[in-house]
Design an enzyme around this catalytic site. Structure first.
Site, PDB file in Angstrom:
ATOM      1  N   CYS A   1      -4.798   1.767 -12.469  1.00 29.69           N
ATOM      2  CA  CYS A   1      -5.173   2.930 -13.267  1.00 29.69           C
ATOM      3  C   CYS A   1      -5.553   4.059 -12.331  1.00 29.69           C
ATOM      4  CB  CYS A   1      -6.352   2.598 -14.182  1.00 29.69           C
ATOM      5  SG  CYS A   1      -6.050   1.188 -15.276  1.00 29.69           S
TER       6      CYS A   1
ATOM      7  N   ARG B   1       0.037   5.949 -11.536  1.00 27.25           N
ATOM      8  CA  ARG B   1      -0.714   4.694 -11.455  1.00 27.25           C
ATOM      9  C   ARG B   1      -0.892   4.043 -12.826  1.00 27.25           C
ATOM     10  NH1 ARG B   1      -3.554   4.712  -6.333  1.00 27.25           N
ATOM     11  NH2 ARG B   1      -4.878   3.015  -7.050  1.00 27.25           N
TER      12      ARG B   1
ATOM     13  N   TRP C   1      -3.066   1.856 -17.141  1.00 27.90           N
ATOM     14  CA  TRP C   1      -1.994   0.879 -17.255  1.00 27.90           C
ATOM     15  C   TRP C   1      -2.629  -0.352 -17.886  1.00 27.90           C
ATOM     16  CZ3 TRP C   1      -0.701  -4.046 -15.496  1.00 27.90           C
ATOM     17  CH2 TRP C   1       0.653  -4.395 -15.597  1.00 27.90           C
TER      18      TRP C   1
ATOM     19  N   ASN D   1     -10.870   0.774 -12.986  1.00 28.76           N
ATOM     20  CA  ASN D   1      -9.579   0.310 -12.481  1.00 28.76           C
ATOM     21  C   ASN D   1      -9.776  -1.107 -11.971  1.00 28.76           C
ATOM     22  OD1 ASN D   1      -7.021   0.046 -11.354  1.00 28.76           O
ATOM     23  ND2 ASN D   1      -7.617   1.035  -9.440  1.00 28.76           N
ATOM     24  N   GLY D   2      -8.919  -2.036 -12.407  1.00 29.22           N
ATOM     25  CA  GLY D   2      -9.022  -3.404 -11.921  1.00 29.22           C
ATOM     26  C   GLY D   2      -9.113  -4.406 -13.060  1.00 29.22           C
TER      27      GLY D   2
ATOM     28  N   GLU E   1      17.622  -4.466  -3.400  1.00 27.24           N
ATOM     29  CA  GLU E   1      16.967  -3.191  -3.693  1.00 27.24           C
ATOM     30  C   GLU E   1      17.755  -2.402  -4.732  1.00 27.24           C
ATOM     31  OE1 GLU E   1      14.683   0.471  -3.349  1.00 27.24           O
ATOM     32  OE2 GLU E   1      14.295  -1.680  -3.333  1.00 27.24           O
TER      33      GLU E   1
ATOM     34  N   LYS F   1      16.154  -1.269  -8.414  1.00 34.71           N
ATOM     35  CA  LYS F   1      16.062   0.110  -8.887  1.00 34.71           C
ATOM     36  C   LYS F   1      16.739   0.267 -10.242  1.00 34.71           C
ATOM     37  CE  LYS F   1      13.588   1.930  -5.819  1.00 34.71           C
ATOM     38  NZ  LYS F   1      13.009   0.609  -5.599  1.00 34.71           N
TER      39      LYS F   1
ATOM     40  N   GLU G   1      14.512  -1.303 -12.918  1.00 38.41           N
ATOM     41  CA  GLU G   1      13.309  -0.507 -13.152  1.00 38.41           C
ATOM     42  C   GLU G   1      13.596   0.722 -14.008  1.00 38.41           C
ATOM     43  OE1 GLU G   1      10.313  -0.851  -9.414  1.00 38.41           O
ATOM     44  OE2 GLU G   1      12.209   0.126  -8.981  1.00 38.41           O
TER      45      GLU G   1
ATOM     46  N   HIS H   1      28.722 -20.441  -5.047  1.00 35.57           N
ATOM     47  CA  HIS H   1      27.782 -21.517  -5.344  1.00 35.57           C
ATOM     48  C   HIS H   1      27.143 -21.346  -6.724  1.00 35.57           C
ATOM     49  CE1 HIS H   1      28.133 -23.173  -1.327  1.00 35.57           C
ATOM     50  NE2 HIS H   1      27.971 -21.952  -0.823  1.00 35.57           N
TER      51      HIS H   1
ATOM     52  N   LYS I   1       2.797   2.498 -10.181  1.00 36.41           N
ATOM     53  CA  LYS I   1       3.218   2.547  -8.785  1.00 36.41           C
ATOM     54  C   LYS I   1       2.329   1.718  -7.879  1.00 36.41           C
ATOM     55  CE  LYS I   1       5.171   5.438  -5.308  1.00 36.41           C
ATOM     56  NZ  LYS I   1       6.477   4.814  -5.401  1.00 36.41           N
TER      57      LYS I   1
END
Length: 615
Positions: A2, A27, A75, A101-102, A484, A488, A491, A507, A610
């Protein structure tokens, strides 16, 4: 995960808080709220939804003027993103407001205790338990700082807390435990925030709080004590970028702006670290040449995009320094009980320097006696301060949740570290090092050339806007680039995307190939010593034979892929181990453009934040 900000000073407090929250919205952005202290009491407003919903509400019905306040953008962890669950939460019959936050891990037992004592809860959050308990403690101590110290002793988990109280109308108090908190220092006004971006418009002078510290700010100054109440003197630092660096500046999105800043990010990571063509990492401090010669293995810990940069670093370090390198997802590291001792170098990678999983991995490494190096983009961050040495990437602020320029900067920092280790350990001759550093110095201009011509990718993204699945293949350093690229796309566009090592195709994953399936293939250089190029071309033939649509990312002049790929995206020539810095760029641009074509918010994708500050 947050964003929090506190202010004490003469400005329009609500506007300062909203300005700070706007810069912290990366955040968390599913709800937001503010609280101020005025002559008539504590006034507050909070709303589910993005920050604009709160701002509209405040425009319609402003809060009273005040010189003290706290703000929060969330968040969600405990409780959904509703008005009731948004912060701030109140205590002491509405005379106190608190943001958090947490994660408070013992909130259930605290809630039961408080309900038994007659307190009423109006939300589903863990934070409200802290607010109500702090209100009761303030009635006991009659001092917000002392009450906060008492509260910190009752909480388990990780937290940053900010609080205001009607009885102390010029005070904001903050506490942190395993979660970031910084102080912004200015004449006649002070700030508290989870990131310097919240106050850099007003001051570039800052102090990072250490773990288990409480800060009390008034317009006149700041005092800091540890959780035992002992006064502390801390070091201040100056933020090396200004507020304009964290603004869009006319770009359609922060992500578009940050991709455009790739060349500058790479140049800044290299700046001052190459002398006469050789790496010069004087900032490593106690990790001097003798210490590094005593290292017999390297372990790299990171999460998400940073973990993919670590995989690139592994290839380079093992090739150049001839030292074994392991890469661990930070959240798995300490739970696998790794073999760590004083001859182990643990390198942590985190853009924010606050990633909780990575921070806990670093703490575990330190407890086992390892030497520790942090690669980080954020000054004064917790991981940077905890580590024995730090290499700052100097990529500038990255606001978009999906990381782009930070990935390139991390890869370059790892390449520099690999060269430095190779030289110190005598595994690489100076002439061979200079060949690499010359190629490194060419990367910024090569990136500018690459970014100047992306029309083909934009057209591709428009054509693929209704695609439901994309696969990515790569080998050697192309494998982490494939991972990567898939991350992306997941996301940003919310479609199925998966990265594979190309050798794994037969395989199992080849079962996914059907007519029309889009596959990006990161093609290794034909100059690669291990001869992987021909093997990847064979992979392309295998999937084309089954109807796949192949989009190859290949170096300039590679003609062997032309008969088999539907489309070829070219990158400039560089050394094979440096290719990820270039080959990842088309994949970043593609993810941006596809999400844009679908009408999605590329800067704030759903369910993500983020800086992941909870485990």
């Amino acid at each position: 995960m947050c964003g929090i900000v506190g202010y004490a000073g003469p400005r329009d407090t609500v506007e300062v808080l909203l300005e700070g929250l706007g810069r912290l919205e990366y955040r968390g952005y599913d709800s937001a709220g503010v609280a101020v202290v005025g002559v008539d009491g504590v006034s507050w407003r909070k709303r589910g939804g993005k920050l604009g919903v709160l701002r509209s509400s405040l425009d319609d019905a402003p809060l009273p003027e005040s010189g003290i306040g706290i703000g929060h953008t969330r968040w969600a962890t405990h409780g959904g993103p509703t008005d009731e669950n948004a912060h701030p939460h109140l205590g002491d019959d509405g005379r106190l407001a608190l943001i958090h936050n947490g994660i408070i891990e013992n909130f259930a037992e605290l809630r039961a205790e408080l309900e038994a004592a007659g307190e009423t809860f109006t939300s589903d959050t863990d934070t409200e338990a802290a607010a109500l308990l702090l209100g009761r403690l303030h009635r006991e101590h009659r001092d917000l700082t002392q009450a906060m110290l008492a509260l910190a002793g009752r909480l388990e988990g990780q937290f940053t807390l900010l609080a205001v109280h009607l009885d102390e109308p010029d005070v904001v108090v903050g506490a942190c435990h395993n979660s970031p908190l910084l102080v912004g220092l200015a004449e006649g006004e002070q700030f508290l925030a989870s990131d310097v971006s919240a106050f850099v418009r007003y001051t570039r002078h800052a102090r990072a709080l250490g773990n288990d510290e409480v800060a009390t700010i008034t317009p006149e100054g700041v005092t800091v004590v540890d959780f035992d109440g002992r006064p502390l003197e801390g070091e201040t630092f100056e933020v090396t970028w200004d507020a304009a660096a964290a603004e869009k500046g006319g770009w359609s999105s922060f992500m578009a702006k940050e991709i455009a800043e790739d060349p500058e990010a790479v140049a800044n990571t290299l700046r001052g670290r190459l002398v006469d063509g050789l790496p010069s990492l004087g900032e490593l401090g106690s990790l001097d040449d003798d210490a590094l010669r005593g290292i017999d293995r390297v372990q790299i810990v990171a999460c998400g995009t940073a973990a993919y940069s670590a995989l690139v670093g592994k290839y380079a370090m093992e090739a150049w320094a001839r030292i074994p390198v392991e890469v661990d997802l930070a959240h798995e590291y300490r739970y696998r009980d790794p073999i760590v001792d004083e001859r182990t170098l643990v390198i942590s990678i985190s853009q924010s320097g606050e990633t909780m999983d990575t921070k806990m991995a670093v703490q575990h490494a330190i407890a086992q006696g390892a030497r520790t190096l942090s690669i980080c983009n954020t000054q004064g961050s917790t991981i940077a301060r905890a580590s024995e040495a730090v290499l700052y990437t100097h990529a500038g602020p990255e606001v978009a949740v999906a990381s782009t320029k930070a990935f390139l900067a991390q890869v370059v920092a790892l390449l520099l570290t690999g060269l430095h280790l190779g030289r110190v350990r005598g595994a690489m001759a100076d002439d061979a090092i200079r060949e690499v550093t010359e190629a490194l110095e060419e990367l910024p201009e090569q990136l500018r050339t690459l970014l100047a011509d992306q029309d083909e990718i934009r057209e591709l993204a428009q054509w693929m806007s209704d695609t439901r699945s994309v696969l990515f293949l790569g080998r050697h350093v192309g494998y982490p680039v494939a991972l990567e690229g898939a991350l992306k796309l997941k996301e940003l566009s919310y479609i199925h995307a998966e990265g594979f090592a190309a050798g794994e195709l037969k395989h199992g994953p080849i079962a996914l190939i059907e007519p029309g399936q889009v596959v990006f293939v990161v093609v290794p250089s034909p100059r690669h010593q291990q001869g992987l190029h021909a093997k990847v071309v064979s992979n392309i033939q295998e999937i084309r034979a089954r109807g796949a649509r192949v989009i190859a990312v290949a170096e300039a002049g590679d003609s062997a892929v032309l008969p088999y790929a539907n489309q070829v995206l070219r990158i400039p020539l560089t050394l094979p181990l440096l290719e990820p810095v270039l080959s990842v760029v088309p994949l970043h641009v593609f993810a941006l453009e596809l999400a844009t074509a679908k009408g999605l918010d590329v800067d704030q994708p759903r369910n993500l934040a983020k800086s992941v500050t909870v485990e």
